[in-house]
Each structure stands twice: as C-alpha cells, then as structure tokens.
Enzyme design. Structure first.
Site, PDB file in Angstrom:
ATOM      1  N   GLU A 189      48.042  40.178  52.028  1.00  0.00           N
ATOM      2  CA  GLU A 189      47.705  38.765  51.818  1.00  0.00           C
ATOM      3  C   GLU A 189      48.169  37.886  52.977  1.00  0.00           C
ATOM      4  OE1 GLU A 189      49.193  37.653  47.941  1.00  0.00           O
ATOM      5  OE2 GLU A 189      47.534  38.651  46.925  1.00  0.00           O
ATOM      6  N   GLU A 260      43.230  43.693  43.911  1.00  0.00           N
ATOM      7  CA  GLU A 260      44.113  43.224  42.831  1.00  0.00           C
ATOM      8  C   GLU A 260      43.309  42.410  41.832  1.00  0.00           C
ATOM      9  OE1 GLU A 260      47.689  41.204  43.902  1.00  0.00           O
ATOM     10  OE2 GLU A 260      48.317  42.732  45.352  1.00  0.00           O
TER      11      GLU A 260
END
Length: 731
Positions: A189, A260
């Site tokens: 991320e 995710e």
C-alpha cells in the site's frame, strides 16, 4: 457444534479432506506461472482463484493444519500470508524461524493440503502489526529514512527480502520449482504514502520492483494499492468494494487482482466490533469479477487469529479480525463460511466461460443488468450469466425468455444461463453463535492468588539521566511498553499553594505519582492521536524534596504513515502549577527507568517466577483504589476436552497476561466503547500453551483490576437460527 483443532464435527471433514489432498497435491502444486490481461495462468491454464489470508504467527503450529483444511473445504484455492520482518529479525542479522515463526513449515502445510500460496514479503506490511513489521533497530541506523530512495533502508530491505526468497528457493517452494507459491508481493500500500516522498518515492517504487524481479523467483510479483507499479509487477486493489473503486490494472496485459477483500475491519480499544455480512462480501466479490474482469480475490482475513505478546499496533485489540469466516479460535463462523463456499462453487462451475468467453452486457432495466459470457469451443457452446440488481428493492427481469426475481442489491449466478445456482442475497446456512462456557474460577484452597507490587521509582533510584524530557522509544528501543520518567522538585522560597501537576504526552497512557502517591492518569485517542493529551491533577507537596514519577505507556507502535522514523512518543511537557506561579520542569534533569523490575527479571516464566517475593492476596486486598502497578500469579488446570480455551478478564483494568511463559497479549478493560463495554473480554489461550495441570498464570496489572474474578472458559459454537428472512445492508 464447532470445535477446536479436532472434535467429532471437524475430524470427519478433515479425514475426507486429507484423502482428497493426497490426490490433489500433485495436480495443484507447482507449475509455470504467467499471466495475461484476463488472469493468472498456471501450466497454460487460466485460473479464477479464491484466496484466504491466514497469518502463521497469529495462530500456533498445531492450529495450522486445521485452519488450512477448513479454508480448503470452504472453497479456498490459495493461502495468503505476510512475512513479519521484525518477528524474524529482531536484532540485526539474527533470525528466528522457530515455533510460530516457522514460515517454511507453514508453507509446506499449505502445499501438503494441495493449495497454492501467496507470499506477501513486504517487508513493510502494516497489517495492524506493530511498526508495520519494520524492526525497531532500524530506527537507530544513521541517516536512515524508511520506504524511500534511501541507501541504508534499501540495503537492509534487500537483505531481508533476499533472505526470504533464498529460504523459499532452498526448500523448492516456488511454483517454478514445483512448490505452492504462485505469487509474491513487494512493499505494501505504498501508494498511500508515496506523495510526501516526492521524487524519492517514485525512485523507490522502481527500485523495489526491479529488486524483487531480479531475484528470479519464477512467479509474478504484485504491489497492492500501487497504480504506478512498474512492469512486470502487477498493481492490485485492497478494500471492501474493489468492484466499484479499482481503477484497473495499469496495463492491458495485467490481470485484475484483489489482494485484500476485508471480511471485517480492524478494531482498536474503545471500538465496537465491525460486522460485515456474508451477503455484502459475496456481492462485492462477484461485482469485482464481472465489472472489473477480476480473477483473483483474497479474503483479508479468512482467519484473523491473535496478536500475541506485544505484536499488535497502536491501540489494537488482541483478537484480530475475529469476524472472519474462521474466528479467532479457528471455529467456523456462519453464515459467512458457508455462503462464501456456495459462491466459490458457483463461480468455479462456470469458470471456463468466465475466463475464456466473450463478455456482453445486457440491460434488463434501469438498475438491472446481465453480464453474459459465451465460450464457443470444440466441446460446444458454454454460457454463464450474472444477473445484477443494483436497486434497493426487488426486481423482476426477463432474461432469455424466462422471468427472474432478483433481490435488492444482489448478483445471481447462472452457470448455464438458465438456472440460478447462487444468489448473493440469499443465505442458506444457519447463523452460528459462539458460546464461552465457564469452566472454573481460578480461586480457592488449591490455587491461591499471590501478588508482587512494583516499587514506584524515584529520581534517586534511577541511573539513566538527561537534562530534559526524552522521547520514549529512543530510551526503550521498543523493548517494553513502559518508561518511567522521574524528577525531584523542591519549591523555592516562594510559597506554592493549591499545587497541580500538568503533564502533556504523546504516548497512549500515563500514570502520575508524587511522593509515591497516585495523582492521576489519562489515555490518548485511539482514532489518531496527533496532539498532546493533558493530565491535570491536584497534588500535595512537602516543603523539602518531592519525588515526581510518571509512567508512560505505549499500547503498540504506529503501523503506517510517511517518515515513521520521526514519530514521537512519551512526555512532551511537565509543569507544576501553583496558585502563585507555574514551574515548567520540562528541561530539568530527569531520570529514566525502562520497564518494570518484574519484566527485567522475567517473573512470568516458570524458571524466574520466584526471583521476587510474592505475598498472598485475599478478597479484601485484591480490588482496591490503589492503581499502582502489581503482578498477580496463580496456577490453574486446563479444562478437559479439546475445545478452545479463553480467560475472561472483565474484572481487570489494563495490562498483559502470560500463561506458562507465553504472552497471550495485552488487555484493556477500562477503556470503553460508546455502549459502555470493553472492546474485548475473552483472551485466547491456545491449547498448545497448556499443560494438563498446574499452568502458571501471571498478570501484570497497571491499575486496580481484581484477579479473583477471572474465569477460565471453553469456547464452542452452536446454530442459532436460520437467516433466510433476514435482510442485510449492501454497501
């Protein structure tokens, strides 16, 4: 009924699964892994893959087989895990891959059950894990800046990533070697924090991608939430609604991957539990598949587990993603587990048309649409359809000369374009309810409680001193949650009436003592503490020397953000305010004590527990208004059977717990949710930690908890009701 690692309910399923695994392992494991714009390609065959996150250090080795087996039976193809850098290399060049840290053993268990693996090496991982997985010793490397074009950080990062890759290669665990690992991840991320690093961030992304690819694993690499992931690294999506939010792969030659798909959400102390319905997860999963041409979906988490020890990030509760399809204890959570299993089977039944067919979108109404896939092969025409109702009310649509009733905000799967095999809004499984059955109260003639009181250190007791207030982690090196700040204050000739102690801090909690007497405490804000918090308490001063002792507490370190190496914890300003004047003692000489004596002696272990003098406690002395830190200890017998075991700590305040020397994590009962309840009351004690009898239980209590009310519980599940008539909000 659910059970733990075994039990009659699961043993039958596991036995059947093992029989299948023996046959499937040779077929599933290993192969050439490539990709195109539609999907990952394994041995020349496109795949639609459902993955589940199970983190090896958040459970125990004896749980792994059962967890992976239940995931397999639930239709999971891939097991995903992060690699936890600060767990494996807590000191420079000293590695630990034993016990819960045995990554190779975990991946081999995945392989033994015939599943693929996705290895998210990072090595920055976040994961609500303390310091985002970065070892704290990096903080003291001269000139280091984390996660940017910084030579010291890149060197250490390269060393660790290479260490992990080489370890996997030496065990032939990459698919290119016949192993189960089909996908690896570098960074995590980074797109969330890249902008503050400017040119350094862009250079770092290119360097990290090239470094990873140059390791020649033979399998693709991904960067999640990284829109500019350099070729051939695949950019992927994280979140709850990637079917709506994902902007897509940054190249037409890359597949759409969802690394995710959050089955619940993180929980901090003071938060209510976040509930995400099975219907919502299924709806957004199918939306990603049809709207974004998605072919890989990873549930984060499929099993959350436990933040043992001090591994949780700032303010994080000890249980992790307990609302996942497998709960903290590894028990199946219904209807989430079964509903997703049904969806997996429905999608797999039409995977040929889905992956190889041509998609057509057909309008069925103002808010209704059909996604149709047709694949013409030598075997004949294959057709699959997904009927999408985006309205908040029921809708009747006509598709291929047949009428279909579509529920609100739903997607229905028609593997043959004729009959509905799965409806995201229709749940067939009964709801499971978790039950914590009281086994015993740890109290009585056989197992007495004892206590050891920590001394409140004074300035004269401390040998580490500085002429100012120091940042907490610079002193503790994250070896403990606790740092004592001490100083000696003597009023000058001027009088000091109505004295108050004012303490500003950027740690998570402080307790203030003056002349050994408790003065006051306060805790920070779990939703993102950026401004110093204030403790203001009336105190009593003597005309001579006064000892000021302040205990600063961290409940985990930060886990994200740019320039983490510059973050500050601890006290920021201390004043003694009199009616006549204010004494700013921030820049006076301060003494420091790292942690508690009991910690340094290791009195929570069997071999060291008698290094201090313990005193019996009674009903009258166990709970009082004295919040000074104390240790409690006793012994207890393990409940019979194989159901999971938990301690109910509702009667305690705040602290940490050990069983037979194993830390089961932090607890914090005194911080409440908006409903006035603790965020977590049950604390998992894995059976693997327990002996049949005489288990040593040691508790470090920071305030005024009552250990005599602690109970041992066994945990199970039972079916509560059938949910067919329930409606669930789809976000």
């Amino acid at each position: 009924m659910g059970s733990y690692y075994g039990g009659w309910w699961w043993r039958g399923r596991l036995l059947a699964a093992v029989v299948v695994v023996v046959a499937a392992a040779a077929v599933v494991a290993g192969g050439n892994v490539t990709y195109d714009g539609r999907s990952l390609i394994i041995d020349g065959e496109r795949k639609v893959l459902f993955s589940g996150s199970i983190h090896y250090p958040r459970s125990t080795p004896k749980m792994w087989r059962s967890l992976i087996g239940k995931a397999k039976e639930g239709g999971i193809d891939v097991i995903e895990t992060y690699v936890f850098w600060n767990l494996h290399e807590s000191k420079p060049g000293q590695y630990d891959f034993s016990g819960r840290n045995d990554l190779v053993k975990f991946i081999k268990e995945v392989q033994a059950q015939g599943l693929y693996a996705c290895l998210r090496i990072g090595p920055f991982i976040e994961s609500e894990w303390t310091y985002g997985g970065i070892p704290f010793w990096l903080h003291d490397i001269p000139g280091i800046v984390y996660r940017t074009d910084n030579k010291p950080f890149k060197n250490y990062m390269r060393n660790f990533v290479t260490k992990i890759v080489d370890m996997m290669k030496s065990e032939s665990l990459f698919a290119s070697q016949g192993g189960p690992i089909i996908l690896s991840q570098i960074e995590n991320e980074y797109g969330n924090v890249e902008a503050p690093f400017k040119k350094g961030g862009k250079a770092y992304v290119k360097w990290a991608a090239k470094m990873a690819v140059d390791l020649q694993t033979g399998v693709p690499w991904v960067m999640c939430k990284q829109p500019d992931a350099p070729d051939p690294v695949i950019n992927s999506c994280n979140g709850m609604r990637c079917g709506e939010t994902f902007t897509g792969p940054n190249s037409p030659s890359k597949p759409a991957l969802w690394t995710e798909n959050w089955t619940s959400f993180l929980q901090r102390y003071g938060d209510e539990t976040y509930l995400r319905s099975a219907q919502d997860i299924a709806f957004h999963t199918l939306l990603f598949i049809v709207a974004k041409n998605g072919s890989f979906v990873n549930y984060y988490m499929y099993h959350g587990g436990t933040n043992f020890g001090r591994s949780g990030a700032a303010y994080m509760v000890t249980q992790y993603y307990d609302q996942a399809p497998l709960d903290e204890y590894g028990l199946i959570r219904e209807p989430k587990w079964s509903h997703l299993k049904e969806m997996h089977a429905a999608v797999k039944s039409c995977s040929s048309a889905l992956l190889n067919g041509v998609q057509r979108k057909i309008s069925l109404g103002q808010h209704q649409q059909a996604y149709v896939y047709e694949d013409s092969t030598d075997e004949g025409n294959k057709c699959a359809a997904f009927l999408f109702n985006n309205a908040t009310t029921n809708a009747t649509v006509e598709f291929r000369n047949a009428n279909f009733e579509l529920r609100p905000r739903s997607i229905s799967v028609l593997p043959d374009c004729k009959k509905i095999a799965f409806d995201t809004a229709k749940v067939n499984a009964a709801i499971s309810k978790r039950i914590a059955t009281k086994s015993k109260t740890i109290k009585g003639a056989e197992h007495q409680w004892e206590e050891y009181r920590e001394a409140i250190p004074t300035f004269s007791d401390t040998t580490m001193r500085f002429n100012q207030i120091e940042e907490q982690t610079n002193i503790t090196k994250d070896s403990t949650d606790y740092l004592w700040y001490t100083m000696s204050f003597q009023p000058n000739s001027a009088s000091c009436t109505e004295p108050k102690l004012k303490v500003k801090f950027l740690s998570h909690l402080v307790y203030a003592f003056v002349n050994g007497e408790y003065a006051g405490s306060a805790h920070g804000n779990s939703t993102g503490q950026k401004k110093a918090v204030l403790v203001e308490a009336p105190i009593s001063l003597s005309e001579s020397k006064n000892d000021v002792s302040i205990l600063s507490v961290m409940v985990g370190l930060w886990d994200s953000g740019a320039f983490m190496e510059k973050r500050y914890a601890g006290l920021t300003k201390v004043e003694i305010q009199c009616k006549e004047t204010t004494h700013n003692v921030t820049s006076d000489e301060w003494g420091y004590q790292v942690g508690f004596q009991g910690e340094s002696l290791g009195i929570y272990t069997q071999e060291n527990t008698d290094k201090v003098k313990w005193n019996p406690i009674s009903d009258s002395s166990s709970a009082n208004d004295d919040p000074s830190p104390r240790w409690f200890r006793t012994k207890f017998d393990a409940p019979k059977g194989d159901e999971p075991v938990a301690l109910n700590l509702t009667s305690m305040g705040k602290g940490q717990v050990w069983v037979n020397g194993e830390s089961i994590g932090r607890y914090w009962m005194t911080i409440k949710t908006k409903q006035g309840n603790p965020s977590q009351t049950l604390y998992h004690v894995p059976r693997e930690f327990l002996n049949t009898s005489d288990n040593l239980l040691v508790i470090l209590e920071e305030s005024n908890g009552d250990p005599l009310q602690i109970t041992v519980r066994t945990v199970s599940t039972t079916q509560l009701l059938h949910p067919r008539s329930r409606h669930s909000t789809i976000r």
